[in-house]
Motif scaffolding. Sequence first.
Motif, PDB file in Angstrom:
ATOM      1  N   HIS A  92      41.243  33.377  62.535  1.00  0.00           N
ATOM      2  CA  HIS A  92      40.089  32.926  63.319  1.00  0.00           C
ATOM      3  C   HIS A  92      39.094  32.114  62.489  1.00  0.00           C
ATOM      4  N   ARG A  93      39.533  31.604  61.360  1.00  0.00           N
ATOM      5  CA  ARG A  93      38.721  30.753  60.465  1.00  0.00           C
ATOM      6  C   ARG A  93      37.409  31.444  60.070  1.00  0.00           C
ATOM      7  N   PRO A  94      37.478  32.576  59.356  1.00  0.00           N
ATOM      8  CA  PRO A  94      36.244  33.279  58.991  1.00  0.00           C
ATOM      9  C   PRO A  94      35.476  32.539  57.892  1.00  0.00           C
ATOM     10  N   ARG A  95      34.176  32.796  57.818  1.00  0.00           N
ATOM     11  CA  ARG A  95      33.370  32.232  56.719  1.00  0.00           C
ATOM     12  C   ARG A  95      33.261  33.236  55.581  1.00  0.00           C
ATOM     13  N   LEU A  96      33.376  34.511  55.924  1.00  0.00           N
ATOM     14  CA  LEU A  96      33.345  35.569  54.905  1.00  0.00           C
ATOM     15  C   LEU A  96      34.634  36.367  55.021  1.00  0.00           C
ATOM     16  N   LEU A  97      35.328  36.513  53.910  1.00  0.00           N
ATOM     17  CA  LEU A  97      36.610  37.209  53.930  1.00  0.00           C
ATOM     18  C   LEU A  97      36.536  38.413  52.990  1.00  0.00           C
ATOM     19  N   LEU A  98      36.865  39.588  53.534  1.00  0.00           N
ATOM     20  CA  LEU A  98      36.830  40.814  52.734  1.00  0.00           C
ATOM     21  C   LEU A  98      38.257  41.325  52.596  1.00  0.00           C
ATOM     22  N   LEU A  99      38.739  41.378  51.372  1.00  0.00           N
ATOM     23  CA  LEU A  99      40.131  41.750  51.124  1.00  0.00           C
ATOM     24  C   LEU A  99      40.155  43.057  50.328  1.00  0.00           C
ATOM     25  N   ASP A 100      40.718  44.089  50.933  1.00  0.00           N
ATOM     26  CA  ASP A 100      40.730  45.409  50.301  1.00  0.00           C
ATOM     27  C   ASP A 100      42.114  45.657  49.702  1.00  0.00           C
ATOM     28  N   GLU A 101      42.223  45.447  48.421  1.00  0.00           N
ATOM     29  CA  GLU A 101      43.481  45.599  47.684  1.00  0.00           C
ATOM     30  C   GLU A 101      44.637  44.898  48.395  1.00  0.00           C
ATOM     31  N   PRO A 102      44.539  43.593  48.543  1.00  0.00           N
ATOM     32  CA  PRO A 102      45.537  42.863  49.342  1.00  0.00           C
ATOM     33  C   PRO A 102      46.903  42.749  48.681  1.00  0.00           C
ATOM     34  N   THR A 103      46.990  43.058  47.391  1.00  0.00           N
ATOM     35  CA  THR A 103      48.286  42.898  46.714  1.00  0.00           C
ATOM     36  C   THR A 103      48.908  44.243  46.347  1.00  0.00           C
ATOM     37  N   ALA A 104      48.375  45.329  46.899  1.00  0.00           N
ATOM     38  CA  ALA A 104      48.889  46.661  46.519  1.00  0.00           C
ATOM     39  C   ALA A 104      50.366  46.796  46.906  1.00  0.00           C
ATOM     40  N   GLY A 105      51.163  47.132  45.931  1.00  0.00           N
ATOM     41  CA  GLY A 105      52.568  47.452  46.189  1.00  0.00           C
ATOM     42  C   GLY A 105      53.465  46.278  46.508  1.00  0.00           C
ATOM     43  N   VAL A 106      53.120  45.076  46.090  1.00  0.00           N
ATOM     44  CA  VAL A 106      53.997  43.936  46.388  1.00  0.00           C
ATOM     45  C   VAL A 106      54.653  43.426  45.098  1.00  0.00           C
ATOM     46  N   ASP A 107      55.739  42.686  45.270  1.00  0.00           N
ATOM     47  CA  ASP A 107      56.458  42.184  44.102  1.00  0.00           C
ATOM     48  C   ASP A 107      55.695  40.994  43.499  1.00  0.00           C
ATOM     49  N   PRO A 108      56.040  40.618  42.271  1.00  0.00           N
ATOM     50  CA  PRO A 108      55.290  39.537  41.600  1.00  0.00           C
ATOM     51  C   PRO A 108      55.292  38.227  42.373  1.00  0.00           C
ATOM     52  N   GLN A 109      56.407  37.917  43.046  1.00  0.00           N
ATOM     53  CA  GLN A 109      56.469  36.656  43.797  1.00  0.00           C
ATOM     54  C   GLN A 109      55.438  36.642  44.927  1.00  0.00           C
ATOM     55  N   SER A 110      55.436  37.746  45.714  1.00  0.00           N
ATOM     56  CA  SER A 110      54.484  37.807  46.829  1.00  0.00           C
ATOM     57  C   SER A 110      53.049  37.847  46.322  1.00  0.00           C
ATOM     58  N   ARG A 111      52.853  38.539  45.200  1.00  0.00           N
ATOM     59  CA  ARG A 111      51.499  38.610  44.645  1.00  0.00           C
ATOM     60  C   ARG A 111      51.024  37.220  44.236  1.00  0.00           C
ATOM     61  N   SER A 112      51.907  36.490  43.599  1.00  0.00           N
ATOM     62  CA  SER A 112      51.550  35.148  43.166  1.00  0.00           C
ATOM     63  C   SER A 112      51.222  34.266  44.382  1.00  0.00           C
ATOM     64  N   ALA A 113      52.044  34.420  45.440  1.00  0.00           N
ATOM     65  CA  ALA A 113      51.799  33.618  46.652  1.00  0.00           C
ATOM     66  C   ALA A 113      50.464  33.991  47.283  1.00  0.00           C
ATOM     67  N   LEU A 114      50.173  35.300  47.291  1.00  0.00           N
ATOM     68  CA  LEU A 114      48.906  35.755  47.869  1.00  0.00           C
ATOM     69  C   LEU A 114      47.716  35.211  47.079  1.00  0.00           C
ATOM     70  N   LEU A 115      47.826  35.258  45.780  1.00  0.00           N
ATOM     71  CA  LEU A 115      46.718  34.779  44.944  1.00  0.00           C
ATOM     72  C   LEU A 115      46.520  33.277  45.113  1.00  0.00           C
ATOM     73  N   ASP A 116      47.633  32.543  45.247  1.00  0.00           N
ATOM     74  CA  ASP A 116      47.510  31.092  45.485  1.00  0.00           C
ATOM     75  C   ASP A 116      46.791  30.824  46.806  1.00  0.00           C
ATOM     76  N   THR A 117      47.156  31.616  47.807  1.00  0.00           N
ATOM     77  CA  THR A 117      46.518  31.436  49.123  1.00  0.00           C
ATOM     78  C   THR A 117      45.018  31.686  49.020  1.00  0.00           C
ATOM     79  N   ILE A 118      44.656  32.750  48.306  1.00  0.00           N
ATOM     80  CA  ILE A 118      43.226  33.100  48.198  1.00  0.00           C
ATOM     81  C   ILE A 118      42.482  32.043  47.381  1.00  0.00           C
TER      82      ILE A 118
END
Lengths: 425, 267
Positions: free
Chosen positions: B148-174
Amino acid sequence: MIGPIVQLALKDMRLLVRDKLGAFFTFAFPILYALLFGLMFAGATEGPSAVPLAIVDLDGSAGSGAFIDEIEDSGMISVLWPADEADGRRLVRRGKAAAVVILEPGFGDPAESMLAGDRITLRGTVDPSRRPETAVLRGAMQAALLSRTARLLQDPEAAQVAIDRARVSADDSENAFAAGLLAGLDAALAAAPGSVADAAEGLSEGPLGLDLEDLSAAERRTPATAFALTFAQGAAWGLMACALGSSLSLVGERNSGTLVRLTLAPVHRWQILAGKAVACFLTSMLMLCVLAAFFHLPFFGVRMSSYPLLAAAMAASSFAFVGVMMFVAVSGRTVAAVEGFGRAVLLVLALAGGAAVPVFFMPGWMQSVAGVSPFRWVIEALDGAVWRGFGPAEMLLPVSVLVGIGLIGFAVGAAAFRHGRAIDG
Amino acid sequence: MLVLHEVTKSFGRTQALAGLSLRVEPGEVLGLLGPNGAGKTTTISLAVGLMRPTSGRIELEGLGSPHERATRARIGVAPQSLAIYGELTAAENLILFGGLYGLGRKDRRRRAAEVLEQVGLADRADDRTAGFSGGMKRRLNLAAALVHRPRLLLLDEPTAGVDPQSRSALLDTIRDLRDDSITVVYTTHYMEEAERLCDRVAIVDRGRLLTLDTVEALIRRHADDTSRVHEIIEKPRAPQPRLARAVGATGDLESVFLELTGRNYRD
């Protein structure tokens, strides 16, 4: 070799005891269940409970009154006094009476009729779902008639009057009762052997017969089939499944975190609950429509006595179980807890409300308790619309109770949902 | 963008926040670090209006009160739990959440496709999410917070329990979100993520703010302390209360974190 097996077995036993809910259903619930069944079938060991019978005494004579007194004294029938036949049918329709019988004008004293050799046949209307109870009615009324006759013969003066009347009535000889009976038999055998056989056949059925028409036929509606009689029970179990499924869905969302996301969205909390409620309501309505359509097939031959009232009964039943769903959903914090509580409570309410064993089979006090079960009102409303031929006025009570149950359940559930820590970080 | 003034929050006898003050600037990525039970999730829950503080004040500058629907429509949250429907497809999940946040019928479909592309799940849009791996679910969880195109984004441990590839992709997105001027508050236990991603880092413990600064400044300050420790070891008679905790520390964020929050278990 045995050691690991014992250790594993002890581990499983320990896990069972640590799971309080599991332990409850393993050890305590069977006791509660056995108690419930014991209470439900308490009448079975003490003989049948009194069958409610509506009697319309159009004769109003001392003889008909004495006969009714004998019926009441039997203890097998509890007599209801409707104003007229229509009122009696209303009692049958509402399930208050198993049947209504009419004592026509000129009925008189049935003991005298029996002495005269007349077979007495009472006409009336019976609740088709309670037809098995007509055997009790017939037996109790036969017993009352014989008791009335015996009482009559024990009073010499009254007996003489009765025999005189019977003689006149039956054109009997002046001999004693037995001699006359034998003479009559001789004459009848000589004149027309077939008539004795007919009389014997009548004798095997007893001196009193009941000609009871099914309620639906009496009211010129399509006769109720067995499937019509059990439609409401099937619907009740279906409603239970819908409510339980929706409860588990709600608590599942709470545990999985999707409820948190819904709560974070710019929607009111009541809108989230209303969404759940509407989904549960529509699922229940759909289930009831499918059930009704299925039994409408020619093979089953279920024809509803009123489609608008059926729609009202279905809507009220579905709404009531939305309340039940909300109440069950807030009963625990985990899916397992809610499922265990929901199944236990709903099963007990279903049994107490007549979803398995008809309520009239239970002891009187338990029939009163059944009023707190939504199942009892669902069955009354659906039966009323399917085959009992309820009018709008008669449908008002069960529909109102069901709507009330829905509102209370929803309010309790919504309040608990608001105050509970439903949203954990 | 997000300001907390002396915020306290108690659950019965347990005090989750004990006078936390914090300011998140518009367009920055703020890392909120702390051991278990430090009050990170409580802070996020208060910021988005899921709870009300026991005392203190929370302001969302330029957005309004978090209890107002219009404000919530401008905040995105990826909770710790995977808040997605397993029986719905990835696209159906996002279309549902887009609808709840007020996007129009066409817009929510378009946005669903866009954010699925953004998190690398475009080719799995029509698959039910029950069959997704943990990393894919995490990425979809983030996508649901973005739809919904937020202006404030709150991420609560968004990479918990994921493999390095997914973590890297998540961090790139953020990191891309920062380029879009979205303010991000990010809680994690992974220090290297905070080092890689965050403009500033706030370390909280027992409901209080221990420090708030850029990663470089924190490490520099810590490195100065470490130098002092080595100096003290060479001169053992000198008084130094933090000596034991700082011994062996290296110049990274984890050392700073452990020095400030201690090495005792937090359960």
